[in-house]
Design a protein around this motif. Structure first.
Motif, PDB file in Angstrom:
ATOM      1  N   TYR A 532      33.974  35.491  39.093  1.00  0.00           N
ATOM      2  CA  TYR A 532      34.730  36.273  38.096  1.00  0.00           C
ATOM      3  C   TYR A 532      35.165  37.605  38.704  1.00  0.00           C
ATOM      4  CZ  TYR A 532      32.510  32.859  35.058  1.00  0.00           C
ATOM      5  OH  TYR A 532      32.067  31.688  34.498  1.00  0.00           O
ATOM      6  N   PRO A 533      36.032  37.550  39.714  1.00  0.00           N
ATOM      7  CA  PRO A 533      36.394  38.796  40.402  1.00  0.00           C
ATOM      8  C   PRO A 533      36.968  39.859  39.479  1.00  0.00           C
ATOM      9  CG  PRO A 533      37.763  36.938  41.142  1.00  0.00           C
ATOM     10  CD  PRO A 533      36.676  36.372  40.305  1.00  0.00           C
ATOM     11  N   GLU A 534      37.653  39.444  38.413  1.00  0.00           N
ATOM     12  CA  GLU A 534      38.209  40.457  37.505  1.00  0.00           C
ATOM     13  C   GLU A 534      37.095  41.184  36.739  1.00  0.00           C
ATOM     14  OE1 GLU A 534      41.091  41.821  37.564  1.00  0.00           O
ATOM     15  OE2 GLU A 534      41.501  40.434  39.198  1.00  0.00           O
ATOM     16  N   HIS A 535      36.029  40.433  36.403  1.00  0.00           N
ATOM     17  CA  HIS A 535      34.888  41.078  35.731  1.00  0.00           C
ATOM     18  C   HIS A 535      34.209  42.043  36.686  1.00  0.00           C
ATOM     19  CE1 HIS A 535      34.283  37.681  32.534  1.00  0.00           C
ATOM     20  NE2 HIS A 535      35.519  38.104  32.634  1.00  0.00           N
ATOM     21  N   PHE A 536      34.100  41.605  37.925  1.00  0.00           N
ATOM     22  CA  PHE A 536      33.457  42.453  38.926  1.00  0.00           C
ATOM     23  C   PHE A 536      34.240  43.762  39.083  1.00  0.00           C
ATOM     24  CE2 PHE A 536      31.897  43.844  43.043  1.00  0.00           C
ATOM     25  CZ  PHE A 536      30.556  43.496  42.989  1.00  0.00           C
ATOM     26  N   ARG A 537      35.556  43.606  39.075  1.00  0.00           N
ATOM     27  CA  ARG A 537      36.413  44.788  39.234  1.00  0.00           C
ATOM     28  C   ARG A 537      36.268  45.734  38.025  1.00  0.00           C
ATOM     29  NH1 ARG A 537      41.587  45.587  41.974  1.00  0.00           N
ATOM     30  NH2 ARG A 537      42.884  46.998  40.781  1.00  0.00           N
ATOM     31  N   GLU A 538      36.148  45.170  36.823  1.00  0.00           N
ATOM     32  CA  GLU A 538      35.934  46.013  35.633  1.00  0.00           C
ATOM     33  C   GLU A 538      34.611  46.767  35.744  1.00  0.00           C
ATOM     34  OE1 GLU A 538      37.890  46.960  33.121  1.00  0.00           O
ATOM     35  OE2 GLU A 538      39.361  45.904  34.367  1.00  0.00           O
ATOM     36  N   LEU A 539      33.619  46.046  36.247  1.00  0.00           N
ATOM     37  CA  LEU A 539      32.300  46.662  36.411  1.00  0.00           C
ATOM     38  C   LEU A 539      32.384  47.847  37.388  1.00  0.00           C
ATOM     39  CD1 LEU A 539      29.511  45.986  35.249  1.00  0.00           C
ATOM     40  CD2 LEU A 539      29.048  44.646  37.310  1.00  0.00           C
TER      41      LEU A 539
END
Ligand SMILES: Nc1ncnc2c1ncn2[C@@H]1O[C@H](COP(=O)(O)OP(=O)(O)O[C@H]2O[C@H](CO)[C@@H](O)[C@H](O)[C@H]2O)[C@@H](O)[C@H]1O
Length: 567
Positions: A532-539
């Motif tokens: 989930y790279p987009e979740h990681f980026r949000e984090l």
């Protein structure tokens, strides 16, 4: 965003077997706890008291660029003296050095006058001291019934006003090539603390607040309230900050004779300096707790762990007795020094609104450490290689990360030979692995590149009073994976399990100090990166948006000073 982007699905994630960590070699206590007699130095003759030779306050130097001033509070400006064994970046072993610099900076920004007193070590980073000059030529410091001749120097360390005390005696207290690690450490720092107090008195300085740190300078309030108060120094009040309860400066009676406190029958009382365990020993950290007007440790969670949950290393009863003047303030980090938008140690600057540049630093880090340039996440550890930091879990995390298709970078060192050689052998074992680099040593510049270039920062501590690495990591958009203890629990909020709203979650947290605990959090972080790279980026963005500057803790310390100062 350049990374993460992955064409292929990661391999299925098998569980590596979880078991209790194997113990690493126990370190020899690196500091003080030697009760052996140390040769008594030849007392030198005491000269007639010299005239004060310094101005009351240090000259004003143009500041380096400062952030805008914080709103002026109702607390009047104060004169604060920090007495410290460490100061970043000139004399740094660990986080204490960063904290003294950061808090002093913040207090000055808020209009207070701050002076810092530290030993003039031969190993100071002199390239970071501006305008070093002699300011007090003949300071005679009482020692074993005689006195040691000292010279005091003044200089600016990145805008901060510093006094460096240099003793001239055959003991060579501060000319030993490093800061700690000697049998007479207790005496070295007892001498320094007495010298700092003598300097304040002789030079006529009259601060509202003396702030001292850890066992090394814990005798300052004892000297103040048992000696200097009777010489007319009645104004200052003392704040004592404990950065690490593990090292307490437990020592024999000779420290009383050496420093001129004498009266063992008086000080060997449980209400004063007598160690809570060893009736024949004195405990300098306990002295600081008993005699100071306020005692802090570096996070509220650790304040209660130390007092009530067995992490006070024997000082629990003392903390209970003095609980009304005891509390926790979470450390900040210096946002001038740790700022990916202006950091000169990293090749590519970036911020929360242009985060993609971070991945150029990742590439630069790989180039610097000669690890493979591939699609994998980099997990890092930066810190002292001390059992406190969870050495077994760090070792396990290296192999687990490699197994889970990650890369691992470690930067650390230890004063303990056994631990160092253990990590050297690990380094040799992994030397040919293109996904791993172990760097043993202290390297401030490299640490900046690691904070900027890594994706995940591991802090699996056994105990952690505050922890700065997770705070710095978050500032650089590097996701912390931490154990739920001390200041780590106060500052990192789990992506999947926190009570916080989603946008306030900033990392991964595990509870149990064992392999499966570590894998549960690190595994989730690696899965999120891959799946989930987009979740990681949000984090990453959540973490970068947190304010862990000195702004809030600076106000907390000012409130404490205001509470205790003479009114
Ligand atoms: N080999 C190396 N090369 C370069 N840089 C290195 C390094 N090893 C460590 N550092 C740096 O030193 C600092 C260490 O911070 P920690 O919070 O881990 O402090 P430490 O445990 O020493 O101190 C204690 O005091 C601090 C401050 O109060 C508390 O946060 C902490 O919990 C407590 O244990 C960080 O800035 C880190 O980047």
């Amino acid at each position: 965003m350049v990374e993460p982007k992955f064409a292929e699905t990661p391999e299925p994630l098998e569980q590596t077997p979880s078991k209790a960590p194997e113990p690493l070699p126990e370190p020899v206590m690196e500091n003080t706890e030697s009760l052996e007699a140390v040769p008594t130095p030849e007392p030198e003759s005491v000269p007639a008291e010299p005239e004060p030779q310094v101005m009351d306050r240090a000259p004003v130097q143009p500041e380096r660029d400062q952030p805008p001033q914080h709103p002026v509070s109702s607390i009047p400006s104060m004169f604060i003296v920090q007495i410290t064994p460490e100061l970043a970046p000139v004399a740094k072993v660990g986080g204490l050095a960063d904290v003294v610099f950061g808090i002093s900076n913040e207090l000055e920004i808020r209009g207070n006058h701050v002076e810092i007193i530290l030993p003039k070590y031969d190993c100071l980073r002199y390239d970071h001291i501006w305008g070093l000059c002699e300011t007090y030529k003949d300071l005679w410091v009482p020692w074993y019934g005689g006195a040691i001749h000292c010279t005091v120097y003044f200089g600016f360390v990145h805008g901060r006003k510093c006094f460096f005390i240099e003793p001239h005696s055959s003991d060579n207290f501060f000319s030993r090539g490093c800061i700690y690690g000697f049998n007479d450490d207790v005496l070295r720092f007892a001498f320094f603390t007495r010298a700092a107090m003598e300097f304040l008195w002789k030079s006529g300085k009259n601060p509202e607040i003396i702030h001292c740190h850890d066992w090394q300078t814990a005798l300052a309030p004892v000297f103040l309230f048992e000696i200097y108060k009777f010489l007319g120094m009645t104004h200052p009040r003392v704040c004592f900050t404990i950065h690490n309860f593990k090292h307490q400066g437990v020592t024999g009676a000779q420290v009383l004779q050496a420093t001129g406190l004498n009266r063992p029958e008086y000080y060997f009382h449980y209400d004063r300096l007598r160690d809570n365990f060893n009736p024949h020993a004195l405990n300098l950290m306990k002295a600081g707790v008993v005699y100071s007007n306020f005692v802090t440790t570096v996070s509220p969670r650790h304040a209660s762990e130390a007092k009530d949950q067995g992490q006070g290393f024997g000082l629990e009863p003392t903390l209970h007795i003095h609980h009304v003047k005891y509390g926790g303030v979470v450390n900040g980090i210096d946002y001038n020094m740790w700022n990916p938008e202006i950091d000169h140690h990293i090749p590519h600057r970036y911020g929360v609104d242009h985060i993609d540049e971070k991945y150029k630093n990742k590439k630069a880090l790989r180039g610097r450490l000669m690890i493979a340039d591939n699609e994998k996440p980099i997990v890092a550890f930066v810190g002292r290689l001390d059992p406190q930091k969870g050495l077994e879990l760090i070792r396990h995390a290296i192999f687990y990360t490699l197994y889970r298709r990650g890369q691992f970078v470690l930067l650390g060192s230890s004063p303990n030979g056994q631990i160092n050689s253990y990590f050297w052998s690990l380094k040799h074992q992994l030397n040919d692995n293109p996904d791993c680099h172990i760097e043993i040593g202290f390297n401030e510049e490299l640490s900046h590149l690691i904070y900027a270039g890594a994706d995940i920062m591991l802090v699996p501590s056994q105990f952690e009073p505050c922890g700065l690495t997770q705070l710095i990591a978050m500032r650089y958009g590097t996701i912390p994976v931490v154990r739920e203890v001390g200041g780590l629990a106060d500052t990192v909020f789990d992506k999947d399990y926190s009570y916080k709203p989603l946008h306030e979650r900033n990392g991964y947290v595990f509870k149990d100090y064992d392999y499966s605990g570590l894998e549960s959090a690190l595994g989730r972080a690696l899965s999120c990166y891959y799946d989930y790279p987009e979740h990681f980026r949000e984090l990453m963005k959540n973490a970068m948006r947190y304010d862990y500057s000195w702004k809030n803790p600076g106000q907390d310390y000012l409130n404490i000073y205001d509470l205790i100062r003479e009114k």
